[in-house]
Design a protein around this motif. Structure first.
Motif, short mmCIF file in Angstrom:
data_model
loop_
_atom_site.label_atom_id
_atom_site.label_comp_id
_atom_site.label_asym_id
_atom_site.label_seq_id
_atom_site.Cartn_x
_atom_site.Cartn_y
_atom_site.Cartn_z
N VAL A 53 40.19 49.84 30.97
CA VAL A 53 39.67 48.96 29.75
C VAL A 53 41.31 48.30 29.57
O VAL A 53 41.31 46.95 29.36
CB VAL A 53 39.28 49.71 28.64
CG1 VAL A 53 39.34 48.77 27.40
CG2 VAL A 53 37.85 50.08 28.99
N ALA A 54 42.41 49.07 29.33
CA ALA A 54 43.63 48.64 29.02
C ALA A 54 44.05 47.51 30.30
O ALA A 54 44.74 46.57 29.84
CB ALA A 54 44.60 49.68 28.98
N SER A 55 43.83 47.73 31.56
CA SER A 55 44.43 46.91 32.59
C SER A 55 43.11 45.82 32.80
O SER A 55 43.65 44.76 33.56
CB SER A 55 44.31 47.67 33.87
OG SER A 55 42.93 48.01 34.19
N GLY A 56 42.14 45.52 32.07
CA GLY A 56 41.23 44.45 32.10
C GLY A 56 40.32 44.32 33.05
O GLY A 56 39.60 43.31 33.46
N TRP A 69 34.83 52.53 42.14
CA TRP A 69 33.71 51.38 42.05
C TRP A 69 34.28 50.31 40.86
O TRP A 69 33.42 49.30 40.65
CB TRP A 69 32.47 51.95 42.05
CG TRP A 69 32.07 52.81 42.87
CD1 TRP A 69 31.69 54.03 42.72
CD2 TRP A 69 31.82 52.39 44.39
NE1 TRP A 69 31.36 54.66 43.90
CE2 TRP A 69 31.44 53.76 44.88
CE3 TRP A 69 32.12 51.30 45.19
CZ2 TRP A 69 31.35 53.99 46.25
CZ3 TRP A 69 31.99 51.73 46.63
CH2 TRP A 69 31.63 52.97 47.02
N LEU A 70 35.27 50.65 40.41
CA LEU A 70 35.53 49.73 38.94
C LEU A 70 36.10 48.38 39.69
O LEU A 70 35.87 47.28 38.78
CB LEU A 70 36.64 50.19 38.35
CG LEU A 70 36.44 51.52 37.52
CD1 LEU A 70 37.77 52.07 36.81
CD2 LEU A 70 35.42 51.24 36.44
N TYR A 71 36.30 48.09 40.78
CA TYR A 71 36.45 46.77 41.19
C TYR A 71 35.44 45.93 41.25
O TYR A 71 35.36 44.53 41.06
CB TYR A 71 37.08 46.65 42.78
CG TYR A 71 35.84 47.11 43.89
CD1 TYR A 71 35.39 46.12 44.32
CD2 TYR A 71 35.55 48.33 44.35
CE1 TYR A 71 34.44 46.30 45.50
CE2 TYR A 71 34.61 48.74 45.24
CZ TYR A 71 34.06 47.45 45.77
OH TYR A 71 33.22 47.57 46.61
N LEU A 72 33.85 46.45 41.41
CA LEU A 72 32.71 45.66 41.05
C LEU A 72 32.81 45.04 39.75
O LEU A 72 32.46 44.15 39.50
CB LEU A 72 31.72 46.62 41.57
CG LEU A 72 31.57 47.01 42.98
CD1 LEU A 72 30.37 48.15 42.92
CD2 LEU A 72 31.45 45.82 44.05
N ALA A 73 33.16 45.88 38.86
CA ALA A 73 32.90 45.40 37.40
C ALA A 73 34.12 44.55 37.21
O ALA A 73 34.15 43.14 36.47
CB ALA A 73 33.27 46.55 36.41
N GLU A 74 35.26 44.75 37.82
CA GLU A 74 36.43 43.70 37.77
C GLU A 74 36.07 42.33 38.35
O GLU A 74 36.27 41.16 37.78
CB GLU A 74 37.51 44.05 38.41
CG GLU A 74 39.14 43.29 38.25
CD GLU A 74 40.23 43.96 38.92
OE1 GLU A 74 41.17 43.71 38.58
OE2 GLU A 74 40.03 44.92 39.60
N GLY A 75 35.39 42.51 39.39
CA GLY A 75 34.74 41.01 40.11
C GLY A 75 33.96 40.45 38.91
O GLY A 75 34.08 39.00 38.94
N ILE A 76 32.93 41.00 38.73
CA ILE A 76 32.07 40.56 37.68
C ILE A 76 32.81 40.01 36.31
O ILE A 76 32.27 38.74 36.01
CB ILE A 76 30.85 41.61 37.32
CG1 ILE A 76 30.20 41.96 38.53
CG2 ILE A 76 29.92 41.00 36.47
CD1 ILE A 76 29.35 40.74 39.28
N LYS A 77 33.41 40.52 35.78
CA LYS A 77 34.23 40.24 34.79
C LYS A 77 34.98 38.90 35.06
O LYS A 77 35.22 37.76 34.23
CB LYS A 77 35.36 41.26 34.25
CG LYS A 77 36.11 40.98 32.88
CD LYS A 77 36.78 41.96 32.46
CE LYS A 77 37.94 41.70 31.63
NZ LYS A 77 37.30 40.99 30.50
#
Length: 691
Positions: A318-321, A287-295
Motif C-alpha cells: 500500500v505504501a509503495s502504491g 502477484w501484487l504486480y497484477l494489482a499494480e498493473g490494474i491500478k
C-alpha cells in the motif's frame, strides 16, 4: 518496515460512498459453516471475532442461485435476508464494513430445472471434462452445457436480485466475482468464449455479461457500491492455451470503471492454470504486480493480495502504491486480532499463518478450520480466546513439548491449573524441530508457540526422559500424553542396517539420545558433537544449507519410504538441496493424506525434475547398497546410500504403562492419532479445555 508504511495501511479509504477505517480486507470465503445455505450462529461468531480484530472490510461468500452441498450462503431467496442481517449487524457493531460477494462456481440452477454444469460455449479451459474446482456442485464428468441467450438474461436478473437482498440485509457493498475460471470469467476469455452472438467475439462483447450484471446490481440496490473481483491474468502459458493477459485485464478494468464499478479486487490465475499461486513455496507478494498493473489503468480503488499473509508485505504494498487495499483472508483466519496488533505496533504478537492452505481444502467437509488456530470453526463453542477458569485447580503433567503438548499446556495454564511440561529434547518444539527444516514457514510458528508457553506460569523441564517411575513420583492429577508418533518401519530383512535413517535417528539430534539401532562409525562419532551444536545453535535455515553437503545422516541418493505428505515434502527439500531422492509408496497413490491444492504442486515439482517415484511397491529387503522392491510381481533394485522411512504410527508404549497410575489422562497428537500440525494443535486444545 517503516512506521510510515504501517500508518498508510491504517488510513481510511472510500469505496463509492462507503468509508472504511483501514485498507485491510478479508476477502469472501466459502467457509461451509452455515446451516445449509442459511446463516448459522457459528458463522456469526466466526466473522464477528474478525470484525473485533480491527479489519476495515469483511466479505461474505454468497450465491445468487441454488446449488448443491453449498459452502456459500444463499441470497437467491428473501428467506435468507434475516440471517444475513444478523451477520451484518454483528460485523457493523465493531466498526467494520461488510460486503456480499456473488459467486456460483461452475454450475447454475434455472427455475424449474435441475442444477446444470454450464459455460459460455460448452467448453472447458483444459479441454477435458469436469470443473477444476468443486464449488456447490458434484464433480461433473461431462462437458458443460452452452448457455442460451434466455439463460444469460436470467443469470443477470439473479445477480441483481441478490444485490437487492444484500441491500435489504444491510450490506455496505456488493461484489461480483468473474475470476479464477468461474462461469462469468469464462465469458471474458477467448479461450472459453467462442460465441458468435452479442456475448462473444470482441472484448466489449465478452465483457457484456459482466457489465449487465453490474448495471442490474446497481439498479436493484438503489446505487449500492459495487466491486468486482477479477483474475489479473489467467496465468496460462503463452500460445494457444493463453486466454488473456494483464494487458487485456487493464482494458477490462477501464470498461468496468466506465460501467460504474467502485472498486476492483485483483486475484491471480484460474483454478485450472498449471501454476502454483497460493501454496507455501510461492513467495509472499508475488502477484501484487497484477494489482499494480490494474491500478495504473483506473482511478478507482484497487485491492491486491492472493499470496499475502505477512502484514509487513501488505503495508509495503500500500505504501509503495502497488495497490490501495490488501486482502488477507488466511492471515486473519490464523489470527483474528491481526489488524489490532499491527495498528498497535505489536507485530511480534501476530500469530503467523503457515500458508498450508488447509483452510481452503476443508471448505466442503468439514468446515473451514486452521492448522495454527484451533478455535477456527469452533468460535460458537469456545466464544473467547481466554477459557473459563477451572473450578478445581489440578496438578497437570504434560509429557511432550511438541505442538500438541504446548497447546494443551497453554490452555490448561490459562484455566488456572498448575502445569508442568516435560520433554526429552534440549528445547521445546517436538516434531516441529524437524518440520522447520523442511518447511521454512514452520519455524516462525514454532517460535510463536514456544513464546506462548514461556509467557505463562508453566514449569518447563527439558532434557528429561519420562518413565513410569517419574510419573509415579510426580503424582499428577492429570496427564496429557503428547509424546509424538513412532517411526512406521517395514518388517523386512535389513531394516536394522546402518543405511536406514529413521525418525528416531533424526530426533536424536535434538535430544542427544541414541536410538536402539546400531549406528555406523561416522554417525556414532558425530552424534554427540552434532547434538551439542544443535543444543546451542539450532537454526532451521542453517540445517537446510547443511543438507546440500554429503551429510552423514542424509546422503546424496536417499530413498524415501512413503509417498504421503511427509515423503513428498522431504523429497522436494532434498531435491532443492541437490540430492537425488527416490520415493517409494506401497499404495497406488501419492499424497493421499493431504489436499488437492498442495498435492499437485509437490508431485509436479518432483516429476518435472525426473525424481523416480514408485507406487504400489512392496519393500522386500534393504541392503547396504539400496532396496529391493516388488511391483506387480517384478523385483526391482533401487540404488541408494540412505533409506529414510517417512511414515509414522501411534505410540502407545508409555500410555499403556501409566494409564492405571493416574486419575485423568488425555492422549493427544501423533502419539494418539498421527496427522499434521492442525490435528496436533487441535487435539491439544481440546484436551486442555477438558481439564
Amino acid at each position: 518496515m517503516s512506521s510510515q508504511a504501517l500508518a498508510k495501511l491504517f488510513e481510511p479509504i472510500k469505496i463509492g460512498d462507503v468509508e472504511l477505517k483501514n485498507r485491510i480486507k478479508i476477502s469472501a470465503m466459502a467457509v461451509a459453516m452455515g446451516e445449509g445455505e442459511s446463516i448459522s450462529d457459528q458463522i456469526v461468531s466466526f466473522y464477528e471475532e474478525r470484525a473485533k480484530g480491527g479489519v476495515g472490510l469483511i466479505g461474505i461468500s454468497c450465491t445468487p442461485t441454488e446449488l448443491v452441498d453449498d459452502p456459500m450462503q444463499g441470497l437467491y431467496d428473501d428467506k435468507f435476508i434475516p440471517g444475513h442481517k444478523k451477520l451484518v449487524d454483528a460485523i457493523h457493531k465493531h466498526g467494520a464494513k461488510a460486503y456480499a460477494q456473488m459467486g456460483v462456481g461452475y454450475s447454475w440452477t434455472f427455475p424449474g430445472k435441475e442444477l446444470m454444469y454450464v459455460s459460455p460455449s460448452g467448453l472447458t479451459a483444459t479441454g477435458r471434462t469436469g470443473s477444476p474446482f468443486r464449488m456447490g456442485a458434484p464433480h461433473d464428468k461431462e462437458m458443460p452445457k452452452e448457455l442460451t441467450i434466455e439463460e444469460i438474461k436470467m443469470i443477470v436478473e439473479a445477480y441483481g436480485d441478490g444485490a437487492r437482498r444484500a441491500k435489504e440485509a444491510g450490506y455496505d457493498i456488493v461484489e461480483a466475482i468473474p475470476a479464477v475460471g468461474y462461469i462469468v470469467a469464462q465469458f471474458l476469455s477467448p479461450k472459453t468464449n467462442k460465441r458468435t452472438d452479442e456475448y462473444g467475439g470482441s472484448l466489449e462483447n465478452r465483457m457484456r455479461l459482466l457489465l449487465e450484471i453490474v448495471a442490474d446490481m446497481k439498479k436493484k440496490s438503489d446505487g449500492m457500491a459495487v466491486s468486482v473481483r477479477i483474475s489479473g491474468d489467467d496465468l496460462y502459458p503463452p500460445g494457444e492455451k493463453k486466454g488473456y493477459s494483464l494487458e487485456d485485464s487493464k482494458q477490462m478494468a477501464k470498461l468496468l470503471e466506465a460501467g460504474g464499478v467502485d472498486e476492483i479486487d485483483v486475484m491471480a490465475g484460474w483454478h485450472s492454470a498449471p501454476v502454483a499461486m497460493i501454496q507455501s513455496m510461492v513467495p509472499q507478494g508475488k502477484w501484487l504486480y497484477l494489482a499494480e498493473g490494474i491500478k495504473s489503468a483506473v482511478s478507482i480503488p484497487v485491492a491486491g493480495g492472493t499470496q499475502v499473509q505477512d502484514i509487513e508485505v501488505a503495508a509495503e504494498a500500500v505504501a509503495s502504491g502497488k495497490c490501495d487495499m490488501v486482502y488477507m483472508a488466511r492471515a486473519n483466519i490464523a489470527d483474528p486480532e491481526l489488524a489490532n496488533k499491527a495498528k498497535a505496533g505489536k507485530l511480534h504478537e501476530i500469530k503467523p499463518c503457515i500458508n498450508c492452505c488447509r483452510c481452503q481444502e476443508s471448505a466442503d467437509d468439514p468446515p473451514v478450520y486452521c492448522s495454527v488456530n484451533p478455535r477456527v470453526g469452533r468460535e460458537a463453542e469456545y466464544p473467547s480466546a481466554m477459557p473459563e477458569p477451572a473450578e478445581v485447580k489440578k496438578k497437570v503433567l504434560v509429557i511432550g513439548g511438541g505442538p500438541s503438548g504446548m497447546e494443551a499446556a497453554r490452555v490448561a495454564a490459562l484455566k488456572g491449573h498448575n502445569v508442568t511440561i516435560v520433554d526429552e529434547n534440549y528445547q521445546l518444539g517436538g516434531a516441529m524441530l524437524l518440520a522447520s527444516i523442511a518447511n521454512p514457514k514452520m519455524g516462525p510458528q514454532m517460535r510463536y508457540k514456544i513464546k506462548e508457553v514461556e509467557a505463562l506460569p508453566i514449569n518447563i523441564k527439558l532434557s528429561t526422559e519420562v518413565t513410569p517411575e517419574f510419573v509415579k513420583q510426580f503424582n499428577p492429577d492429570t496427564v496429557v500424553l503428547a509424546v509424538g508418533g513412532a517411526p512406521k518401519l517395514p518388517d523386512v530383512p535389513g531394516i536394522d542396517k546402518t543405511i536406514v535413517r529413521s525418525r528416531t535417528d533424526m530426533q536424536a539430534l535434538f535430544g542427544a539420545k541414541a536410538s536402539n539401532k546400531k549406528k555406523d562409525f561416522l554417525m556414532t562419532l558425530a552424534l554427540p558433537f552434532v547434538s551439542q551444536f544443535v543444543k546451542y545453535f539450532y537454526n532451521p535455515d542453517l540445517f537446510r544449507k547443511l543438507l546440500k553437503f554429503d551429510f552423514v545422516f542424509i546422503k546424496n541418493r536417499p530413498a524415501l519410504l512413503g509417498g504421503g505428505f511427509a515423503g513428498l515434502e522431504m523429497g522436494e527439500l532434498l531435491l532443492e538441496c541437490g540430492k537425488k531422492p527416490t520415493i517409494i509408496e506401497e499404495t497406488p497413490y501419492f499424497g493421499s493424506d493431504f489436499g488437492p491444492i498442495t498435492r499437485w504442486v509437490f508431485k509436479k515439482i518432483l516429476r518435472d525434475h525426473n525424481v523416480p517415484m514408485y507406487s504400489s511397491a512392496t519393500i522386500k529387503e534393504i541392503t547396504d547398497e539400496g532396496i529391493k522392491i516388488d511391483i506387480g510381481g517384478e523385483t526391482q533394485f533401487i540404488d541408494a546410500d540412505a533409506v529414510i522411512p517417512t511414515n509414522i504410527t501411534k505410540n502407545t508404549v508409555l500410555y499403556d504403562q501409566i494409564k492405571d497410575m493416574v486419575k485423568e489422562i488425555h492422549a493427544t497428537g501423533d502419539g494418539n492419532d498421527p496427522g499434521k500440525l492442525m490435528e496436533a494443535i487441535t487435539s491439544g486444545f481440546i484436551a486442555g479445555n477438558k481439564i
